[in-house]
Design a protein around this motif. Structure first.
Motif, mmCIF file in Angstrom:
data_model
loop_
_atom_site.group_PDB
_atom_site.id
_atom_site.type_symbol
_atom_site.label_atom_id
_atom_site.label_comp_id
_atom_site.label_asym_id
_atom_site.label_seq_id
_atom_site.Cartn_x
_atom_site.Cartn_y
_atom_site.Cartn_z
ATOM 1 N N ILE A 42 0.859 -1.180 0.000
ATOM 2 C CA ILE A 42 0.000 0.000 0.000
ATOM 3 C C ILE A 42 0.894 1.229 0.000
ATOM 4 C CG2 ILE A 42 -1.784 1.291 1.248
ATOM 5 C CD1 ILE A 42 -2.725 -1.326 2.466
ATOM 6 N N ALA A 43 0.706 2.106 -0.984
ATOM 7 C CA ALA A 43 1.491 3.337 -1.098
ATOM 8 C C ALA A 43 0.573 4.525 -0.861
ATOM 9 C CB ALA A 43 2.134 3.435 -2.476
ATOM 10 N N ILE A 44 1.003 5.424 0.026
ATOM 11 C CA ILE A 44 0.186 6.569 0.424
ATOM 12 C C ILE A 44 0.957 7.846 0.114
ATOM 13 C CG2 ILE A 44 -0.985 7.690 2.370
ATOM 14 C CD1 ILE A 44 -0.771 4.751 3.669
ATOM 15 N N LEU A 45 0.250 8.830 -0.431
ATOM 16 C CA LEU A 45 0.858 10.124 -0.735
ATOM 17 C C LEU A 45 -0.034 11.220 -0.166
ATOM 18 C CD1 LEU A 45 2.518 11.262 -4.008
ATOM 19 C CD2 LEU A 45 0.729 12.688 -3.017
ATOM 20 N N LEU A 46 0.575 12.157 0.557
ATOM 21 C CA LEU A 46 -0.160 13.266 1.164
ATOM 22 C C LEU A 46 0.441 14.591 0.710
ATOM 23 C CD1 LEU A 46 -0.379 12.004 4.883
ATOM 24 C CD2 LEU A 46 -2.123 11.776 3.110
ATOM 25 N N VAL A 47 -0.429 15.579 0.540
ATOM 26 C CA VAL A 47 0.013 16.941 0.238
ATOM 27 C C VAL A 47 -0.648 17.866 1.252
ATOM 28 C CG1 VAL A 47 0.047 18.804 -1.459
ATOM 29 C CG2 VAL A 47 0.298 16.426 -2.218
ATOM 30 N N GLU A 48 0.175 18.671 1.927
ATOM 31 C CA GLU A 48 -0.294 19.620 2.942
ATOM 32 C C GLU A 48 -1.140 18.919 4.014
ATOM 33 O OE1 GLU A 48 -2.284 22.791 0.967
ATOM 34 O OE2 GLU A 48 -0.430 23.686 0.207
ATOM 35 N N GLY A 49 -0.581 17.851 4.541
ATOM 36 C CA GLY A 49 -1.247 17.140 5.627
ATOM 37 C C GLY A 49 -2.515 16.428 5.226
ATOM 38 N N GLY A 50 -2.743 16.261 3.910
ATOM 39 C CA GLY A 50 -3.951 15.599 3.438
ATOM 40 C C GLY A 50 -5.085 16.550 3.131
ATOM 41 N N THR A 51 -4.923 17.812 3.448
ATOM 42 C CA THR A 51 -6.001 18.779 3.171
ATOM 43 C C THR A 51 -6.121 19.064 1.679
ATOM 44 O OG1 THR A 51 -4.467 20.617 3.566
ATOM 45 C CG2 THR A 51 -5.776 19.844 5.441
ATOM 46 N N SER A 52 -5.000 19.012 0.950
ATOM 47 C CA SER A 52 -5.034 19.263 -0.490
ATOM 48 C C SER A 52 -5.178 17.977 -1.293
ATOM 49 C CB SER A 52 -3.762 20.001 -0.943
ATOM 50 O OG SER A 52 -3.701 21.288 -0.363
ATOM 51 N N ARG A 53 -4.476 16.929 -0.855
ATOM 52 C CA ARG A 53 -4.504 15.684 -1.633
ATOM 53 C C ARG A 53 -4.184 14.492 -0.747
ATOM 54 N NH1 ARG A 53 -3.829 14.498 -7.217
ATOM 55 N NH2 ARG A 53 -2.933 12.430 -7.647
ATOM 56 N N ILE A 54 -4.950 13.439 -0.927
ATOM 57 C CA ILE A 54 -4.700 12.136 -0.309
ATOM 58 C C ILE A 54 -4.758 11.112 -1.432
ATOM 59 C CG2 ILE A 54 -5.478 10.393 1.330
ATOM 60 C CD1 ILE A 54 -6.939 12.598 2.860
ATOM 61 N N GLU A 55 -3.712 10.317 -1.563
ATOM 62 C CA GLU A 55 -3.684 9.282 -2.596
ATOM 63 C C GLU A 55 -3.289 7.955 -1.955
ATOM 64 O OE1 GLU A 55 -1.047 8.147 -6.522
ATOM 65 O OE2 GLU A 55 -1.607 10.260 -6.222
ATOM 66 N N VAL A 56 -4.091 6.926 -2.207
ATOM 67 C CA VAL A 56 -3.832 5.590 -1.680
ATOM 68 C C VAL A 56 -3.873 4.604 -2.841
ATOM 69 C CG1 VAL A 56 -4.598 3.758 -0.127
ATOM 70 C CG2 VAL A 56 -4.834 6.148 0.555
ATOM 71 N N ALA A 57 -2.756 3.917 -3.083
ATOM 72 C CA ALA A 57 -2.670 2.936 -4.169
ATOM 73 C C ALA A 57 -2.324 1.576 -3.585
ATOM 74 C CB ALA A 57 -1.615 3.362 -5.188
ATOM 75 N N ASP A 58 -3.008 0.523 -4.085
ATOM 76 C CA ASP A 58 -2.752 -0.825 -3.578
ATOM 77 C C ASP A 58 -2.709 -1.812 -4.729
ATOM 78 O OD1 ASP A 58 -5.423 -2.339 -3.932
ATOM 79 O OD2 ASP A 58 -6.088 -0.525 -2.898
ATOM 80 N N ASP A 59 -2.272 -3.040 -4.445
ATOM 81 C CA ASP A 59 -2.228 -4.107 -5.440
ATOM 82 C C ASP A 59 -3.229 -5.199 -5.094
ATOM 83 O OD1 ASP A 59 -1.007 -5.089 -3.191
ATOM 84 O OD2 ASP A 59 0.742 -5.920 -4.210
ATOM 85 N N GLY A 60 -4.379 -4.775 -4.567
ATOM 86 C CA GLY A 60 -5.403 -5.730 -4.162
ATOM 87 C C GLY A 60 -6.200 -6.273 -5.339
ATOM 88 N N CYS A 61 -7.397 -6.778 -5.026
ATOM 89 C CA CYS A 61 -8.186 -7.494 -6.028
ATOM 90 C C CYS A 61 -8.789 -6.585 -7.090
ATOM 91 C CB CYS A 61 -9.292 -8.287 -5.346
ATOM 92 S SG CYS A 61 -10.483 -7.263 -4.426
ATOM 93 N N GLY A 62 -8.961 -5.294 -6.798
ATOM 94 C CA GLY A 62 -9.530 -4.368 -7.761
ATOM 95 C C GLY A 62 -11.046 -4.481 -7.869
ATOM 96 N N MET A 63 -11.638 -3.609 -8.720
ATOM 97 C CA MET A 63 -13.095 -3.580 -8.895
ATOM 98 C C MET A 63 -13.448 -3.499 -10.370
ATOM 99 S SD MET A 63 -14.468 -0.951 -5.941
ATOM 100 C CE MET A 63 -13.244 0.316 -6.287
ATOM 101 N N THR A 64 -14.603 -4.046 -10.726
ATOM 102 C CA THR A 64 -15.150 -3.883 -12.064
ATOM 103 C C THR A 64 -15.848 -2.532 -12.140
ATOM 104 O OG1 THR A 64 -17.263 -4.877 -11.451
ATOM 105 C CG2 THR A 64 -15.513 -6.372 -12.198
#
Length: 601
Positions: A42-64
């Motif tokens: 799980i990779a997480i990216l934050l900008v300005e403490g999460g107030t501007s941007r929160i990004e969470v990327a994973d290699d899980g099962c995914g969705m249709t």
């Protein structure tokens, strides 16, 4: 005003107020979804403490694409295959997080299942903005931008970006601690703030995310009782912090903040920590799902136990057993403490070479003249060389009537000397041991008093001449009302007028104690007690006060035999690594630490 059904966008905003309090709340929901999806990284990216941007990327099962559209509707979830909510084993289950976040921010979801094309969908503050194909590896990436930008009433209650980032980091740290089989990375404003690789070792993950020194200053917890399993790590009492933020609690892999569990930790460390210090603990409780209710709080941070008394007893017992097994262990010398050892330049005293030279026990350049034994001074070894200016050191030495014991046979080592009439210097097989004689003996006396009370009452020693202790009337009243209970501790008191107490006997374990100081301190302790509690319920406070008065004082010169006896008793006494106030009783400089001090390593 008539009752009306609220519109969908307003319902979502109200739900967001319960689930999404701040960026850390949104991040927690997204990371929990990634864990439930079976992610390995799980990779997480934050900008300005999460107030501007929160990004969470994973290699899980995914969705249709169909599942993605359904996931953005309220109360839609894949985590409850039936109606038995008490059997839920996933972190999320309410189906409110994604639509709640999408109602107060710009939310973009990109997902791809293995063997299919990726798909993306963007919802801007409750309105679908766009959707279509997306290029990404198998898994899911969720981006939250401009949280509460269109809800100024909520936005103004957010704290500074630095404070919001600290809250986000704490959330990720707790979730990463619960799942050492998952790799986590966190970047904030372009800087890598956290990196935890996939490992199977819980203690190793805990040390990575807290303090690597914890591995050397902790005990392992492992206890099972009536289907409940408790594991984790707990710091030695001497390794503590000023706030309780370093206590991590997990129930069935779910991070929780529960008053019952926090109270159990305080109870287990009750008499081993100073009042303003807190242990570093990571406890993992596995409990059958029918004995715990996780559907208590919208954010799922609280739980309710069917039998809270059993859970509390399990935690207290598990911690106490592990700490008892630690025996005399104490905190290792830290790098900051070692850094305080600095070499000093030894300069010649003023006055010239010849004038500063001390009188020597050696005459001339030829054959040395031996002084008679009775006139020789131990430590007065002088040198006739003109560069030897220091005054001869004076020290106490004792003849060794018996060969010194071998260091390998004793963990606390063998006494080699005493410093400042307070600290015992001992040599162990693996390093140098420094012992605070007063703190160590204070703990030993307390443990003796506890053992004596378990067997009945503490033996008393009658004073040849009873001592009168003058106190104010209220203090005398407190002592008189507890006189019968104090007699069980070996202290025999009786009233001697309105402003005095007569001491006829003191606890034999205390030896030659100061009756006046003991009685005065006890009177002060009793003032803080609830009158409904017996003294045995406040055993640690009463016995601790007595032990302090019966211990070897700093400033007392001990013989080598006395020092070795103290070390041997510390080796077999539980909790002897810390005094009654939670301070360490001994520290060790390992051979490697000593080599560092002298630049050999």
């Amino acid at each position: 005003m008539s009752i009306r059904r609220l519109p969908e966008h307003l319902v979502n905003r109200i739900a967001a107020g319960e689930v999404v309090e701040r960026p850390a709340s949104a991040l927690k929901e997204l990371v929990e979804n990634a864990i439930d999806a079976g992610a390995g990284r799980i990779a997480i990216l934050l900008v300005e403490g999460g107030t501007s941007r929160i990004e969470v990327a994973d290699d899980g099962c995914g969705m249709t694409p169909a599942d993605m559209a359904l996931a953005l509707e309220r109360h839609a979830t894949s985590k409850l295959p039936n109606e038995f909510i008490e059997s839920v084993v996933t972190l999320g289950f309410r189906g409110e997080a994604l639509p709640s976040i999408a109602s107060v921010a710009r939310l973009t979801i990109e997902s791809r299942i293995r063997g299919a094309e990726g798909w993306a969908r963007t919802v801007d503050n409750g309105r679908v903005d766009r959707e279509g194909p997306a290029a990404l590896p198998p898994g899911t990436r969720v981006v939250v931008e401009d949280l509460f930008a269109r809800v100024p009433a909520r936005r103004k209650f957010l704290r500074s970006p630095r404070a919001e980032y600290a809250a986000c980091l704490d959330v990720v740290r707790r979730l990463a601690m619960a799942r050492p089989d998952i790799g986590f990375t966190l970047e904030h404003d372009g800087r890598r703030a956290l990196s935890a690789t996939q490992i199977e070792d819980r203690p190793g993950r805990v040390a990575t995310l807290t303090d690597r020194a914890l591995a050397d200053n902790s005990v392992a917890i492992d206890l099972e009782r009536e289907g409940l399993v408790l594991g984790g790590v707990a710091s030695l009492p001497t390794y503590n912090r000023g706030i309780a933020d370093h206590q991590y609690l997990f129930v069935n892999g779910r991070p929780v903040k529960d008053r019952l569990l926090m109270g159990a930790i305080r109870g287990a460390y009750a008499e081993m920590l100073p009042r303003d210090r807190h242990a570093v603990v990571a406890l993992f409780l596995d409990i059958p799902t029918d004995q715990v209710d996780v559907n208590v709080h919208p954010a799922k941070t609280e739980v309710r136990f069917r039998d809270p008394a059993m859970v509390r007893g399990l935690i207290v017992s598990g911690l106490r057993r592990a700490l008892d097994a630690a025996g005399h262990r104490s905190q290792r010398a830290s790098d900051s403490a070692l850094a305080m050892w600095q070499p000093e330049n030894i300069s010649s005293p003023p006055g010239g070479e010849e004038g500063a030279r001390p009188q020597s026990g050696w005459e001339g350049e030829g054959t040395p003249q031996r002084l008679p034994l009775e006139s020789r001074s131990y430590g007065a070894v002088n040198d006739s060389r003109p560069t030897f200016f220091a005054a001869p050191p004076q020290a106490r030495a004792e003849p060794a009537w018996t060969p010194p014991p071998q260091t390998a046979a004793f963990p606390m080592g063998v006494a080699r000397g005493q410093v400042a009439k307070t600290y015992i210097v001992a040599e162990a097989e693996d390093g140098l041991v420094l012992v605070d004689q007063h703190a160590a003996h204070e703990r030993l006396v307390l443990e003796r008093m506890r053992a004596a009370l378990i067997g009945g009452t503490i033996a008393s020693q009658a004073l040849l001449i009873p001592e009168v202790v003058e106190l104010n009337e209220s203090a005398c009243d407190r002592l008189e009302s507890r006189a019968e209970e104090l007699s069980e501790f070996g202290l025999d008191l009786e009233r001697f007028g309105p402003h005095a107490m007569l001491v006829r006997a003191t606890p034999a374990l205390l030896g030659q104690s100061d009756p006046k100081g003991l009685v005065t301190d006890l009177a002060d302790e009793l003032a803080a007690f609830d009158e409904a509690l017996s003294l045995k319920e406040r055993l640690d406070a009463v016995a601790g006060t007595m032990a302090c008065h019966g211990s070897v004082r700093a400033g007392r010169i001990l013989s080598v035999a006395e020092m070795n006896a103290l070390l041997r008793e510390m080796e077999v006494t539980p909790h002897s690594g810390q005094c009654n106030h939670g301070r360490p009783t001994w520290v060790k400089l390992a051979h490697g630490d000593i080599e560092k001090l002298f630049g050999r390593k």
